[in-house]
Design a protein around this motif. Sequence first.
Motif, PDB file in Angstrom:
ATOM      1  N   GLN A  35       0.864  -1.179   0.000  1.00  0.00           N
ATOM      2  CA  GLN A  35       0.000   0.000   0.000  1.00  0.00           C
ATOM      3  C   GLN A  35       0.899   1.227   0.000  1.00  0.00           C
ATOM      4  O   GLN A  35       1.698   1.439   0.918  1.00  0.00           O
ATOM      5  N   HIS A  37       1.244   5.048   0.353  1.00  0.00           N
ATOM      6  CA  HIS A  37       0.450   6.046   1.071  1.00  0.00           C
ATOM      7  C   HIS A  37       0.592   7.426   0.431  1.00  0.00           C
ATOM      8  O   HIS A  37       1.192   8.356   1.005  1.00  0.00           O
ATOM      9  N   SER A  39      -1.654   9.457   0.277  1.00  0.00           N
ATOM     10  CA  SER A  39      -2.431  10.382   1.110  1.00  0.00           C
ATOM     11  C   SER A  39      -1.542  11.142   2.088  1.00  0.00           C
ATOM     12  O   SER A  39      -1.969  12.156   2.658  1.00  0.00           O
ATOM     13  N   GLN A  40      -0.297  10.673   2.300  1.00  0.00           N
ATOM     14  CA  GLN A  40       0.620  11.379   3.195  1.00  0.00           C
ATOM     15  C   GLN A  40       1.263  12.589   2.510  1.00  0.00           C
ATOM     16  O   GLN A  40       1.853  13.437   3.187  1.00  0.00           O
ATOM     17  N   ASP A  76      -4.537   6.613  -1.679  1.00  0.00           N
ATOM     18  CA  ASP A  76      -3.547   5.555  -1.559  1.00  0.00           C
ATOM     19  C   ASP A  76      -3.741   4.560  -2.704  1.00  0.00           C
ATOM     20  O   ASP A  76      -4.840   4.431  -3.254  1.00  0.00           O
ATOM     21  N   THR A 121       3.429   0.363   3.007  1.00  0.00           N
ATOM     22  CA  THR A 121       3.186  -0.712   3.959  1.00  0.00           C
ATOM     23  C   THR A 121       3.101  -2.018   3.185  1.00  0.00           C
ATOM     24  O   THR A 121       2.384  -2.108   2.187  1.00  0.00           O
ATOM     25  N   HIS A 139     -11.452  -0.091   4.142  1.00  0.00           N
ATOM     26  CA  HIS A 139     -11.387   0.915   3.081  1.00  0.00           C
ATOM     27  C   HIS A 139     -12.695   0.961   2.294  1.00  0.00           C
ATOM     28  O   HIS A 139     -13.115   2.048   1.854  1.00  0.00           O
TER      29      HIS A 139
END
Length: 410
Positions: A35, A37, A39-40, A76, A121, A139
């Motif tokens: 995964q 990320h 979104s970070q 993500d 991850t 999710h």
Amino acid sequence: MNERAKDGRTTTDEELLVDYAERLERHRTGRRAVQIHLSQLRPYNQRPHHIRIIKQVLEPLVKRFDAGIYQLWNNDVIALTKGASEDDIDVYVRHIRQMFKDDPLFSAPPSPSRRPPAFATWYDIEVEWEGFVELARKHMDDRRKSNAQAAAAAKTGILEEGRGQLISPAILEKLEKAIISADLANVLRRQQVFAIIPGAKPAPILTELFFSMPFLAQTVAPGYNVTADKWLFQHLARVLDARMLALMPRQDYQPMLKNASLNLSLGTLLTQEFLDFDRATNNKERGPLAIELPAIDFFSEPEDFAFARDFLRERGYKIILDQVKYQLLPQLDRDQLNVDLIKVIWTPALYDDCTTTQEERMQAAVDRFGRERIILCRVDSEQGLEIGGKLGISLYQGRLLDAMAQGKAG
């Protein structure tokens, strides 16, 4: 969109991921997922074109390891593979991370009180299947909640309509239909860039290909100045760019791409149409193709410009910064731009400045960028060649050069 059509209804990537993950209960061997990320990252690094290009980066995993690529509600991305090692996948994860190296997630200085969140991850489905299925279900639930909140906000009028200058729907529709149905051979323009060596005829080194929007507009809607309406012009330019990208891979157009440049907008480069064009054209057959980007895109969207530039360079394209006013040249940072060529607009004012007070400043700017990397464009008088030669510029484009090449001038 993060949704796909299935059995007459809309199915989200989260639902597809849950369905696939649940069916792996007896087929876990060799399954691995990551995964990423996104979104970070800062919001300006999570735009739709970033997601499209990231999916393209991950595409080899689909072919090599039967991977599924899923875009989650929060941007993500999950890649679920069969038979891939962590190292096999990490090559692409590191590539994506490098694309966003300037994001504060990676560029902020280390601090004892700051521990940056993980960018990726990893999941070994053989031993973590139950937990992965629960993650996928969570999710899916989060997507449904997000959709419900958006629908409720829309009903109460919280969501704003897209802003933009109001235009005439009739004119817009007429021009769009004209672009879609027009014989573009009539509006295709070709103008060469020439190298000038003292004592020799201009030698063509590059042919710019572009479609004339003003000509098309005057043909379809006489008296309507599309350039006066910035939003309208940008919208129609993208429609025209998309048509160009769809036509150029055709057998009758593709030979034009050799030693050529395409005049496109930044917004066009970050669309699916350009990715399709890139796949449909063969770099070995056509040779290096240059993409011309307007300087205004660099100033208004520097992060997107850098992202697109790096993507283009990876795919083997050359980059030309177009429409640079000569007054800006001394202020530009060559290393920050990191382009192959710069087109500086000729104007008689350049001659006036360089024969009075600005010659030393302009000469320093030309030397800093490299005399062989600057194209003086829109040259329509001998003064342009005179001052360009004085500054050491050897590349030119414009009506005067066209006439010279045809033996009609100088």
